[in-house]
Write an enzyme that holds these catalytic residues in place. Structure first.
Site, mmCIF file in Angstrom:
data_model
loop_
_atom_site.group_PDB
_atom_site.id
_atom_site.type_symbol
_atom_site.label_atom_id
_atom_site.label_comp_id
_atom_site.label_asym_id
_atom_site.label_seq_id
_atom_site.Cartn_x
_atom_site.Cartn_y
_atom_site.Cartn_z
ATOM 1 N N LYS A 7 26.941 24.581 41.110
ATOM 2 C CA LYS A 7 26.693 26.111 41.608
ATOM 3 C C LYS A 7 27.814 27.066 41.170
ATOM 4 C CE LYS A 7 26.020 28.065 46.203
ATOM 5 N NZ LYS A 7 26.041 27.775 47.687
ATOM 6 N N ARG A 10 26.872 28.007 37.740
ATOM 7 C CA ARG A 10 25.758 28.959 37.657
ATOM 8 C C ARG A 10 26.059 30.298 38.264
ATOM 9 N NH1 ARG A 10 22.143 30.181 42.259
ATOM 10 N NH2 ARG A 10 22.812 28.476 43.217
ATOM 11 N N HIS A 12 29.106 31.707 38.490
ATOM 12 C CA HIS A 12 30.511 32.448 38.161
ATOM 13 C C HIS A 12 30.701 32.476 36.407
ATOM 14 C CE1 HIS A 12 31.111 33.335 42.447
ATOM 15 N NE2 HIS A 12 31.117 32.024 42.867
ATOM 16 N N LYS A 41 22.529 38.518 47.377
ATOM 17 C CA LYS A 41 24.003 38.010 47.477
ATOM 18 C C LYS A 41 24.638 39.425 47.133
ATOM 19 C CE LYS A 41 27.676 34.964 46.158
ATOM 20 N NZ LYS A 41 28.263 34.106 44.935
ATOM 21 N N PRO A 42 25.760 39.672 48.333
ATOM 22 C CA PRO A 42 26.287 41.187 48.030
ATOM 23 C C PRO A 42 27.238 41.238 46.977
ATOM 24 C CG PRO A 42 26.545 40.212 50.443
ATOM 25 C CD PRO A 42 25.910 39.085 49.435
ATOM 26 N N VAL A 43 27.949 40.117 46.852
ATOM 27 C CA VAL A 43 29.136 40.380 45.787
ATOM 28 C C VAL A 43 29.102 39.062 44.883
ATOM 29 C CG1 VAL A 43 31.747 40.801 45.613
ATOM 30 C CG2 VAL A 43 30.405 41.899 47.410
ATOM 31 N N UNK A 44 29.278 39.153 43.571
ATOM 32 C CA UNK A 44 29.652 38.201 42.801
ATOM 33 C C UNK A 44 30.373 38.619 41.742
ATOM 34 N N THR A 45 31.172 37.450 41.205
ATOM 35 C CA THR A 45 32.036 37.761 39.936
ATOM 36 C C THR A 45 31.684 36.838 38.933
ATOM 37 O OG1 THR A 45 34.008 38.560 41.279
ATOM 38 C CG2 THR A 45 34.262 37.574 39.087
ATOM 39 N N LYS A 66 41.730 32.833 50.605
ATOM 40 C CA LYS A 66 41.538 33.838 51.597
ATOM 41 C C LYS A 66 41.032 33.334 52.982
ATOM 42 C CE LYS A 66 38.498 36.219 49.310
ATOM 43 N NZ LYS A 66 37.908 37.338 48.730
ATOM 44 N N HIS A 119 34.536 27.036 44.346
ATOM 45 C CA HIS A 119 34.409 28.347 44.655
ATOM 46 C C HIS A 119 35.301 29.438 44.242
ATOM 47 C CE1 HIS A 119 34.700 31.135 48.144
ATOM 48 N NE2 HIS A 119 36.062 30.993 47.978
#
Length: 124
Positions: A7, A10, A12, A41-45, A66, A119
């Site tokens: 995951k 996929r 990142h 998805k609101p935010v992804b890098t 975090k 993550h």
């Protein structure tokens, strides 16, 4: 079932390009990587480095995540990344994103054997 490591790859990893190809990069990638299926998805890098280099971060600088967990690691060197952020006018199923390129240190959480990223925590 998709493993946490798969995951992470996929969501990142994009080793095939050294940076975002266009301002439309996030719109295309978020869709093709299945991050707009049930919601946007609101935010992804995305990280534009080799998988080996990103996996190596798991043995680099030990930092707090975090959420206070302690299994996070910060890359010693900066990496080429692209931040995708949902626009104000984005509405499911027509998810829309802004594409922002940067060179930053990445922070990832790692687990398992082999010990690999599962993550993406932050970039600094």
């Amino acid at each position: 079932k998709e493993t946490a490591a798969a995951k992470f790859e996929r969501q990142h990893m994009d080793s095939s390009t050294s940076s975002a190809s266009s301002s439309n990069y996030c719109n295309q990638m978020m869709k093709s990587r299945s991050m707009t299926q049930n919601r946007c998805k609101p935010v992804b890098t995305f990280v534009h480095z080799s998988l080996a280099b990103v996996q190596a971060v798991c043995s680099z600088k030990b930092v707090a995540c975090k959420b206070g967990z302690t299994b996070c690691y910060z890359s010693y060197s900066t990496m080429s990344i692209t931040b995708c952020r949902z626009t104000g006018s984005s509405k499911y199923p027509b998810c829309a994103y802004t594409t922002t390129z940067a060179k930053k240190h990445i922070i990832v959480a790692c687990z398992g054997b082999p010990y690999v990223p599962v993550h993406f925590b932050a970039s600094v």
